[in-house]
Design a protein around this motif. Structure first.
Motif, mmCIF file in Angstrom:
data_model
loop_
_atom_site.group_PDB
_atom_site.id
_atom_site.type_symbol
_atom_site.label_atom_id
_atom_site.label_comp_id
_atom_site.label_asym_id
_atom_site.label_seq_id
_atom_site.Cartn_x
_atom_site.Cartn_y
_atom_site.Cartn_z
ATOM 1 N N CYS B 190 0.874 -1.183 0.000
ATOM 2 C CA CYS B 190 0.000 0.000 0.000
ATOM 3 C C CYS B 190 0.908 1.228 0.000
ATOM 4 O O CYS B 190 1.042 1.911 0.999
ATOM 5 N N GLN B 225 -5.131 -5.508 -3.396
ATOM 6 C CA GLN B 225 -4.063 -6.466 -3.101
ATOM 7 C C GLN B 225 -4.234 -7.755 -3.898
ATOM 8 O O GLN B 225 -3.477 -8.705 -3.709
ATOM 9 N N ARG B 228 -1.375 -9.387 -5.458
ATOM 10 C CA ARG B 228 -0.205 -8.582 -5.119
ATOM 11 C C ARG B 228 0.278 -8.872 -3.703
ATOM 12 O O ARG B 228 1.458 -8.751 -3.408
HETATM 13 S S1 SF4 Z 1 -3.411 0.009 -2.710
HETATM 14 FE FE1 SF4 Z 1 -5.460 0.823 -2.408
HETATM 15 S S2 SF4 Z 1 -5.799 0.741 -0.214
HETATM 16 FE FE2 SF4 Z 1 -3.589 0.541 -0.533
HETATM 17 S S3 SF4 Z 1 -2.795 2.658 -0.428
HETATM 18 FE FE3 SF4 Z 1 -3.252 2.244 -2.568
HETATM 19 S S4 SF4 Z 1 -5.324 3.022 -2.865
HETATM 20 FE FE4 SF4 Z 1 -5.012 2.786 -0.663
#
Ligand code: SF4
Ligand code: SF4
Ligand code: SF4
Ligand code: SF4
Ligand code: SF4
Lengths: 345, 287
Positions: B190, B225, B228
Motif C-alpha cells: 500500500c 491487493q 499482489r
Molecule cells: S493500494 Fe489501495 S488501499 Fe492501498 S494505499 Fe493504494 S489506494 Fe489505498
C-alpha cells in the motif's frame, strides 16, 4: 462522601436490576479488546487485575461516526431532521482509573467555545463505575501524568477490591450518589474504616518522566532532531489516536443516503494522517511524519495544558501497546526530559 | 547477533550503504524497527524471533538517501515484499542492500518464547525461510517440519458458507473497523502517494465507520491487493480490532496461483500478474 461494603453478588444484582429497567450496560470484553454491551449480569467484569482494553471506552461518549442531522430534498423543499437523541441511560462497569480520567479531560474541549450537546448528553446519561487497578506493564505511565491506579477522577462510583468478591464502594460524584441511592441494597453496610492508600504506593508503576520539565522543554524547542528520530519510524496510521481515551479530533462530512437525501456526520480523524492538514491548494504545513508526531506530543503535553489546564493523556499506555512499530510515547517523553535536564545544568 | 552487527559495521565502514533499516531491542525489551545511520548505531541492531515487522514498508516511505543505498535486514517474507516492489518498479534492486536472514519463524507476542507452534500464521506456510534475493545471508536455519497451518480451517469454513452467511461473517468483522488505516500504513504494497480514501474532492470512499463505509474501505483495500499481497500478515497483526484481513488477501493469492500459476514477489524478473495480458490467460472462472 460515604463508602460502603459490597459483594460481587450485590454488584451482579445491581446489573440485573439495571438490565430489567432497560439501562445499557458496558464492560470490558473477555478478550480485553474493547468495552462491549452486556446482555446478562454474568458478563460484567470488575477486575482490577486485568489489562486495559486495547481500545478505550471513548466511543461510548464520542462515537467513531455520529450523525448530526439528516437532510432531505423533496422537489424544491429542503427538510432537516434531527437524529435520535443520544444516550440511553448507561452504566459502565469496571472502567480503569486511566479510562475514567479521560471524561473530564474531554469535557473541556467539547465545552470550549461551543457546547457539544451530543457528548454532554452521553456524559449526563452515563454512570462510570471504576475499579482500583492492580495491573501494570512496561507501557503504563499513569503516575507520570498526575494519576494513579487509585485515581477517582472522572468516576461516579469507585470500587476497591478488599478480599475475595468483596469491595469498598466509594461514592465519588453527586451523580453517583443520586444513582446509588436508587438501589438501597447497595448501601446497607457502610464502610467506616479508613483505607490506607500509602500502603499501596509501593506497587504503583514508577514515574517515568517529570511532566513539568517535559512541558517546559516542549514550549521552547519546536525544532529538534528528536522529531526526525521518531518521525522516521512512525508510519502515520491513527492506531495511537483511535485507541486513545483522550484524542478527540473529528471531521465533518456530508454523505448521501439516497438520491435526494443525506446526512451530515462527524467522524473520528487524526493529526497523524497527512490529509489532516492538507490545504485545498495542495500545500501541507505538516508535510512529514516528524511534524505530525511533534504535533501529537505537543498537543497532549503542552498546548492542552496551556489552554485547559489538563494533560491530554491518562498514561494508559494503549498507544504504545498497539503501535505497529512499538513507538513508546513514555520513552519519547523520558528522552525529552533528559534533554531538559541537560539544558538546565 | 554478532554476525549481523559485524556485517552492518562493515557496510558502514566501506560505504556500502547510507543507512540500515533493521531491528533493535528497546529498554523495555521490545524488539522493534530501528534505523542505523552509522557504525556506532549499528551496535544496536538485533534479530530474533520477535522481529515481526515487515521492514520493506520503509523502502517506499523513507526519503532516498543522497549518499548511498538503503540497507535492509530482511526475512523471507520481507524479501518477497522487496521483490514485489522491484517488480512493480517502486524501487531498483541497485538502490537496496539486502541483509537477508535465514528465518525459523517469528512470534507476535513479545512476552512469549519461540516454538514452531506459536509462530505467526504466515510462518506455518512459509516457502521462503531461506531468502532468494540478497547481498548477504546470515543466520542459521533449524531443520523442522512446518506445523499445521491454522488459518486453513477458517478458510475452509468460509468456503463452505452460503454467500449470505459469508456476508454476515464479514459484516460482523468489518463492523468493528475503526478506520485507523494501520493495515494500510504497515502494508509494504500500500504505497500509493494518495490512497483512494484520501481522494476527497469528491470523496470516493466514505470516511464513516458504518457498515457501508467500512465495507467500502476494507473491500477496496483487499481488491487492491489481488494477486499482489505477499502474505506478510502485517495488516492483520496490527489491526486493533483483530479483523482477519489476510483471509481475503490470501484467498486471492491462492486464486492467482490456481488460475495463472503466479505468485507475487518470488522472482524479480517475472512480469507482474496484474501488469501483463496474455491471450492464453484462463478466463473460464469469470462468470
Ligand atoms: S493500494 Fe489501495 S488501499 Fe492501498 S494505499 Fe493504494 S489506494 Fe489505498
Ligand atoms: S506512533 Fe505508532 S500508532 Fe501512532 S501513528 Fe505512528 S506508527 Fe501509528
Ligand atoms: S513467513 Fe517465513 S520468513 Fe517470514 S517470519 Fe515467518 S518463517 Fe520467517
Ligand atoms: S487496521 Fe483494522 S481497524 Fe484499522 S482500518 Fe484496518 S481494518 Fe480497520
Ligand atoms: S495485504 Fe497484508 S499480508 Fe498482504 S502484503 Fe499487505 S500487509 Fe502483508
Amino acid at each position: 462522601m460515604k463508602s460502603f461494603i459490597v459483594t460481587r453478588s450485590q454488584i451482579n444484582s445491581l446489573a440485573a436490576e439495571l438490565l430489567s429497567k432497560n439501562w445499557s450496560i458496558f464492560t470490558q470484553s473477555e478478550d480485553r479488546k474493547r468495552f462491549k454491551q452486556c446482555e446478562s449480569e454474568s458478563e460484567i467484569s470488575v477486575d482490577g487485575n486485568g489489562k486495559p482494553s486495547d481500545v478505550s471506552f471513548k466511543e461510548l461518549f464520542f462515537p467513531k461516526s455520529e450523525t448530526l442531522f439528516y437532510f432531505n430534498r423533496d422537489n424544491e423543499e429542503l427538510t432537516l431532521l434531527d437524529p435520535a437523541e443520544p444516550g440511553t441511560k448507561t452504566v459502565i462497569f469496571g472502567a480503569k482509573p486511566c479510562d475514567a480520567a479521560s471524561v473530564p479531560v474531554l469535557s473541556k474541549v467539547f465545552n470550549w467555545d461551543y457546547n457539544d450537546e451530543f457528548f454532554n448528553k452521553r456524559v449526563e446519561n452515563t454512570i462510570v463505575i471504576s475499579i482500583a487497578c492492580s495491573y501494570s506493564d512496561e507501557s503504563c505511565f499513569c503516575t507520570s501524568v498526575g494519576l494513579s491506579p487509585f485515581s477517582e477522577i472522572g468516576s461516579d462510583l469507585f470500587l476497591i477490591p478488599t478480599e475475595k468478591d468483596s469491595f469498598i464502594l466509594k461514592i465519588v460524584s453527586e451523580k453517583g450518589e443520586k444513582f446509588i441511592n436508587e438501589f438501597p441494597f447497595m448501601i446497607q453496610k457502610e464502610f467506616e474504616g479508613t483505607f490506607d492508600l500509602e500502603n499501596q504506593k509501593a506497587s504503583f508503576p514508577k514515574e517515568k518522566f517529570d511532566f513539568a520539565s517535559v512541558k517546559e522543554w516542549l514550549g521552547k524547542n519546536f525544532k529538534d532532531e528528536i522529531w526526525n528520530e521518531v518521525g522516521e519510524l512512525c508510519l502515520g496510521c491513527a492506531q495511537c489516536a483511535y485507541v486513545c481515551p483522550t484524542c478527540h479530533c473529528f471531521d465533518i462530512v456530508d454523505e448521501n443516503c439516497g438520491v435526494s437525501c443525506g446526512r451530515r456526520v462527524k467522524n473520528w480523524d487524526s493529526c497523524q494522517f497527512g490529509l489532516f492538514t492538507k490545504h485545498a491548494s495542495g500545500h501541507n504545513p505538516r508535510e512529514d511524519q516528524s511534524r505530525r508526531y511533534r504535533q501529537r506530543v505537543n498537543h497532549k503535553f503542552n498546548y492542552y495544558k496551556q489552554r485547559f489546564d489538563e494533560i491530554l493523556c491518562t498514561g494508559c499506555g494503549r498507544c504504545t501497546r498497539g503501535c505497529p512499530v512499538s513507538i513508546d510515547i513514555a520513552q519519547v517523553l523520558e528522552k525529552i526530559q533528559c534533554k531538559q535536564s541537560a539544558a538546565i545544568v | 547477533m554478532n554476525q549481523l552487527i559485524e556485517s552492518a559495521k562493515d557496510i558502514f565502514q566501506n560505504n556500502k550503504a547510507a543507512i540500515i533499516i533493521g531491528y533493535t531491542k528497546d529498554k523495555s525489551g521490545r524488539t522493534k524497527p530501528f534505523i542505523a545511520h552509522n557504525s556506532d548505531e549499528a551496535e544496536k541492531l538485533t534479530f530474533n524471533h520477535h522481529a515481526v515487522n515487515n521492514l520493506a514498508v520503509y523502502l517506499t516511505r523513507l526519503e532516498k538517501p543522497k549518499d548511498g543505498k538503503i540497507g535492509i535486514v530482511a526475512k523471507g517474507c520481507d524479501i518477497r515484499a522487496i521483490n514485489a516492489l522491484i517488480q512493480e518498479n517502486q524501487i531498483r534492486r541497485d538502490d537496496v542492500l539486502i541483509i537477508a536472514m535465514n528465518c525459523n519463524g517469528v512470534v507476535e507476542n513479545q512476552n512469549e518464547e519461540f516454538s514452531k507452534e506459536n509462530t505467526q500464521i504466515k510462518c506455518k506456510y512459509c516457502q521462503l525461510r531461506t531468502p532468494n534475493n540478497y547481498d548477504f545471508l546470515l543466520g542459521e536455519l533449524e531443520d523442522f517440519e512446518l506445523p499445521e497451518d491454522s488459518q486453513q480451517e477458517l478458510m475452509n469454513k468460509l468456503e463452505a458458507m452460503t454467500p449470505e452467511e459469508r456476508w454476515n461473517f464479514w459484516e460482523s468483522q468489518f463492523g468493528n473497523c475503526i478506520k485507523c488505516y494501520a493495515c494500510r500504513q504497515v502494508c509494504p504494497l500500500c504505497y500509493c502517494e494518495q490512497c483512494i480514501v484520501e481522494k476527497s474532492m469528491p470523496q470516493w470512499i466514505e470516511t464513516s465507520s458504518t457498515t457501508r463505509g467500512n465495507f467500502s474501505w476494507n473491500l477496496i483495500r483487499a481488491f487492491h491487493q489481488a494477486g499482489r499481497c505477499i502474505g506478510c500478515h502485517e495488516c492483520e497483526r496490527v489491526c486493533p480490532m483483530d479483523i482477519p484481513l489476510t483471509l481475503l488477501t490470501r484467498k486471492m493469492g491462492m486464486i492467482a496461483m490456481k488460475e495463472f500459476n503466479y505468485k507475487h514477489g518470488m522472482n524479480i524478473n517475472e512480469p507482474t500478474l496484474i501488469g501483463t495480458y496474455s491471450t492464453s490467460d484462463n478466463e473460464d472462472f469469470i462468470k
